[in-house]
Structures are given as C-alpha cells and as structure tokens.
Design an enzyme around this catalytic site. Structure first.
Site, short mmCIF file in Angstrom:
data_model
loop_
_atom_site.label_atom_id
_atom_site.label_comp_id
_atom_site.label_asym_id
_atom_site.label_seq_id
_atom_site.Cartn_x
_atom_site.Cartn_y
_atom_site.Cartn_z
CG ASP A 88 26.81 91.96 23.04
OD1 ASP A 88 28.00 91.69 22.78
OD2 ASP A 88 25.98 91.08 23.34
CG PHE A 89 28.36 96.79 17.79
CD1 PHE A 89 27.08 96.78 18.33
CD2 PHE A 89 28.73 97.86 16.99
CE1 PHE A 89 26.19 97.81 18.08
CE2 PHE A 89 27.84 98.90 16.73
CZ PHE A 89 26.57 98.88 17.28
CD GLU A 90 28.51 88.93 20.59
OE1 GLU A 90 28.45 87.83 19.99
OE2 GLU A 90 28.04 89.11 21.73
N GLY A 91 30.84 89.62 15.90
CA GLY A 91 30.98 89.19 14.51
C GLY A 91 31.75 90.18 13.67
#
EC number: 3.2.1.14
Length: 597
Positions: free
Chosen positions: A382-385
């Site tokens: 869940d890699f974000e930003g």
C-alpha cells in the site's frame, strides 16, 4: 514546443528544371502522390487514428472525409507512414475544416515541418514542403486538432514527390493456428510471409503484440474465456490485411494464482497499529464474512531504510487491545477458518523508497521477520504519497529503470520465491499511480509532468503472474479519464465501473497505441471503496455498489459508461476499513453478503 507556434511562412518550393541542377525526366516521371487513401474514400485504410472516423458530410471531393474529435489529452491525431527517396523534395498538402487543425510530416531526416490554421469554417488548403535527409526512406504524415477544441475534418491529403520504390505491404499470413493454451495464455503460430519483416498479433480486433518470427504467446488472459485472434504481416510499406480468425478458450483457473480464495472475496484493512477514531477492533471479533484481512500497517524506520517494523496498537490508544499471544492465536483461528491474514506495508504515513539494493535486501529480511513471527499468509503493498516515482528517462513500463521501482519488483519476487505458490500478494495503489497512466506516464515526453503518474504500472506488470489481487483505491481521487476519453469523478457507480473496466480491458499507456498495459485476469481484480463517509472521500451508497457489480459481472444496470466486456469472475470488493465498517453498522459487509450470498 513547435506545436505552439504556427509557421511564420508557408514555403512554396518551385523545382527549376534546367542546367546541371535540373531533375532528370526519369525523376520527374517518378513524382507521384504517395499518400495512401488521402481522400478517405476507403475509410481509415492506411491511417492510424486515435479518435477518427469517416463521414459523408462535409466532404471536399468524393464521398468521404475524415472527422476526428480531440478529447482530454488526445488531440485526435491521424497518421500514416510512407516510403520516400533520400535527398528528395516533397510537397505535403491537404484540405481541412475546423479550429486549430494541423498538417505535418515527421521523420524527414532534416527539419520536420507542420502548418496549421486557427479557424477554417470552410475547406482551407494547408501546404508545406520538406527535403528528406541523406538516409531517409520513410516519413510519417499526420493531421491533428487541438486539446479541448471541437471536431475537425480533413480531406484530399497528398504527398507529391519521388516514390520510394515499388515495395507494397505483404500478403496476409495463412495457417494461423493455436498451440498450448493455459488459463491465462494462448500460443499462436502461422506460416511465414515472403517479404515480411515482422508480424502484428490482434486479440478481438485489438493489436496486443508484435513478433519478429512466426509465433507468439498472448498472455494476461482470463481463465475459461473465449478469444478471437488474427495476425498481420508487416514490412516497410505497412501492414497486410489481417489473417483469417482463429478462436481459443482459455483453461479454467486452477486456483494457484488466487491463493485458494473463494470465487468472490471480501477484503478489508484492520487497524492493527492504531485506532484512527473508529475504535479498535480485536482480530478475533472480525466477522467471518471477511476473507482477506490486511493488518495496517507495517512502516519503515526511515523513508529509504527499507527496514519495516510492525508495532501493535499501544494500550494507551487502544484500551481493548489484545495481548500478543491472543493476537497470534486469532491469526491461527482465522487461517483455520480459511481466511488470509496479511501484513500491509505503507499507508498514508508510511512512505517506502527502496533507493538502493541494500534497502531492497533489508526490506526482504525485515518483512520476512514479520511474516514469520506472526505466521502470516502474505503481503499487501500500500505504497502511497512519494514512495514510487519514475526517473525522467524511464518511459517504458515493461522495462523500468528507476531504482525504487526495480528494487521493489526484485524484493517482491524474492519474497514470492521464498514462501512459494501459497504466498498471497496484493496491492492497493491509488488511481493516480495506475489509471492516470492512460493519459500521463512519469514526467512525459517533454518533461514537466508529475513523475508519480502511472508509477505503479511497471510493478503490477512485472508481478502480474505472482499477483493475487489488485484493489485500486477508488477513493480520495481526482477525476480520471476512462477508456471513453471522458473524465469520471467519485461518488457513483460510473467511477468504479470505468476504473475497473480499464484494469480488465487494458489501455495504451500515455495514449501510445504501441505501448499497451495488458488486462489483468478478472479473478485478480477487486474494487476498492471506503466503508463509510468517515473512511474517505468517494463513499457510495449500497445501491451504487450493487450497480457497479451488476454492470461489471452481468452487464446489466449499467449507467453512461459502456464497458468492454462482462466479467462474472470479478474476484472481490475491498474496503478501508473493517474498523470503519463496524463503526458504520457493517453496511459494506452486508452489501457484499447480500450480493454474493
């Protein structure tokens, strides 16, 4: 950029036929109109158009003309490549109607040219000239409109000059046949064609692969699904007509890629390291409806360390938190009931950038330690930003070069190999990192774009054979263009339908028809929705969730978006989060149970 500046002068070159510089009579005789189907009397034959069709009115001559409509980031370009002679003079002309209509030639080997008109309410002729370079044998002619303007028309496009020889497109291939068929791939072969330099493979009328020889394997297919295939031969003069069609039905899914999930699964995130205003939910209290439980979150010690730690919610924040022993016992109980429990890495605050191979290796070892300590079934990314972005020279999603992308792919492949076929791998990217790639990829050809645009695509593509589920977050998103070239916004079924259709149909990355992101299998795809209005922007009422499922799995109850297929094997619904669904009275869970039983 040149496309913002009209030519100040339209060059009208006159050939002087005298003295030692005069063209020979043989050369003059070779001058011809090299544009194929420049009057569009044969439809779009010879042309490749992103948003074009032929119409019977208005026309300048004959019975047909081109009509093309720009939309979004598509300027409705129509182009064809012609064979030319080196060191030769050519005149390009065409008649157009509309606003901001362009006519040009690229690949000249000298100075590429274009001309345009700001406004042509009636037919207006555009003309330009160019000279080919010393080794130029092919030039691309094109016409296009401008972004956000109305439709334009074009007719009687010609390129006059010395012909490039007698080469013609090859004959269509014969003997097309299927070979090995699996649940997700079909092998094809055909007889060689004299004069062909390559071949183009079509699935259901869409070009999906190229081949230098007489065989190809089409991948990324859905189990137990019928497909139609054709192949065309290619040489310097273009493509042949397509071959006769062969059909093949993929084998039923074996369950190996879906980690023994039920045919339709409910996926939810459990706030295991924080409460977030929704209250702490003990793992043992999660209802049996939830098939995949993502423990949120494992986070890095620093952005670039790769060292992932999973710290359970402290009692000061979560007074009802269970002990480690109770937590581990609950994991085993869920697994005994056939559920999958994963560690989710990242989240809004857990940015992870594997900038070095050392960080990659630390990621593998630290994630393995968490999986082993708690006896988990796998991993959710869940890699974000700013975790994932593309370097300026990284333009091919099939062959990424950016370290944070390459290292993540290698790390996940290592974990998959370590834990074997039963390892569950899921991903939860935002729309910005996936579907936005239809319009924009990385910094773009001219730079200046957000380098994160579409940055998940190379990761998904490289791991598509290992990926259990992709559940894009259809929430907290800006408007995204669908395959209908219209923008779709959160808040209704259309958004979920359009975003999911893109994953199941595939799409040209950054609008490049030669660079298509292949579709995922339906059993790999889940739709991500927020459980309540508190959980995130883009919450939809249960009726809209039902419309979404009806349209995608049954092709009924559809709205304005026309899907490109029907997918009864669509795997799952995902929500952020189990805690928020409990806070909202289990509305999301009840919608899923009511639909799938």
């Amino acid at each position: 950029m040149d496309r913002f500046r009209p030519l100040a002068v339209l060059i009208a070159a006159a050939l002087t036929l005298s003295g030692t510089t005069a063209l020979s009579s043989a050369a003059r005789a070779a001058d011809a109109d090299l544009a194929r189907n420049g009057g569009f009397e044969a439809g779009l034959d010879g042309w490749t158009c992103t948003a074009g069709t032929t119409v019977n009115s208005p026309v300048r001559s004959g019975s047909s003309a081109l009509k093309a409509t720009p939309a979004g980031s598509d300027n409705a370009r129509c182009a064809q490549t012609v064979t030319v002679q080196p060191n030769s003079q050519y005149t390009l002309s065409g008649h157009v109607q509309g606003s901001y209509v362009y006519l040009g030639a690229s690949g000249t080997g000298t100075t590429d040219v274009s001309t345009w008109t700001q406004s042509a309410p009636d037919w207006r002729q555009l003309t330009t000239t160019f000279r080919t370079g010393p080794s130029t044998t092919r030039v691309t002619l094109y016409t296009h409109g401008w972004y956000g303007t109305g439709a334009y028309h074009a007719d009687d496009i010609s390129l006059v000059g010395p012909g490039g020889g007698t080469e013609q497109p090859p004959a269509p291939p014969t003997g097309l046949r299927t070979g090995s068929v699996t649940a997700t791939s079909v092998a094809l072969s055909w007889s060689p064609v004299t004069g062909a330099t390559g071949y183009a493979v079509y699935r259901d009328g869409v070009k999906v692969a190229t081949a230098s020889g007489t065989s190809a394997t089409v991948t990324g297919l859905t189990p137990d699904t019928a497909y139609a295939f054709q192949v065309a031969a290619v040489n310097g003069a273009g493509e042949s007509a397509k071959s006769a069609t062969v059909t093949a039905t993929t084998a039923p899914g074996t369950g190996g890629g879906s980690a023994d999930l039920p045919p339709h699964a409910l996926v939810g995130y459990l706030h295991a390291s924080f409460a977030n205003g929704s209250g702490y939910t003990r793992l043992a209290d999660v209802p049996d409806s939830w098939d995949v439980i993502d423990l949120a979150f494992g986070e890095p010690t620093s952005v670039t360390s790769g060292d992932i730690r999973f710290d359970r919610c402290p009692a000061t924040e979560c007074p009802n938190v269970e002990s480690d022993a109770e937590f581990k016992a609950a994991i085993k109980a869920k697994q005994a009931a056939g559920k999958k429990v994963l560690i989710s890495i990242g989240g809004q605050n857990g940015q992870v950038q594997l900038t070095t191979t050392a960080a990659r290796d630390t990621f593998v070892s630290s994630v393995s330690k968490i999986i082993d300590e708690y006896g988990l079934d796998g991993l959710d990314i869940d890699f974000e930003g700013h975790s994932l972005s593309l370097n300026a020279d990284d333009t091919d999603f099939k062959n990424p070069k950016t370290p944070v992308i390459v290292n993540l792919i290698q790390a996940l492949k290592t974990l998959k190999a370590k834990y074997g076929d039963d390892f569950v791998l899921t991903m939860a990217p935002e729309t910005f990192f996936v579907q936005l790639g239809y319009q924009y990829y990385g910094t773009g050809k001219w730079g200046g774009q957000d380098p994160r645009a579409g940055a998940y695509l190379p990761v998904i593509h490289a791991l598509r054979d290992d990926l259990t589920l992709l559940h894009v977050q259809d929430y907290n998103s800006g408007p995204i263009m669908g395959l209908d070239n219209q923008y779709h916004s959160m808040g209704g079924a259309d958004f979920h339908i359009a975003m999911t259709d893109m994953l199941l149909t595939g799409f040209p990355v950054a609008g490049d028809a030669a660079n298509v992101f292949p579709p995922l299998r339906a059993d790999q795809v889940a739709i991500g929705m927020p459980a309540t209005t508190n959980a995130g922007n883009g919450h939809v009422a249960p009726a809209e969730a039902v419309k979404t499922l009806d349209c995608l799995t049954r092709k009924t109850n559809c709205g304005s978006y026309a899907t490109h297929g029907t997918w009864p094997a669509l795997r799952a619904l995902m929500t952020w989060s189990i805690n928020w669904d409990r806070f909202g009275g289990w509305e999301f869970q009840r919608t899923f149970d009511g639909y799938f039983g």
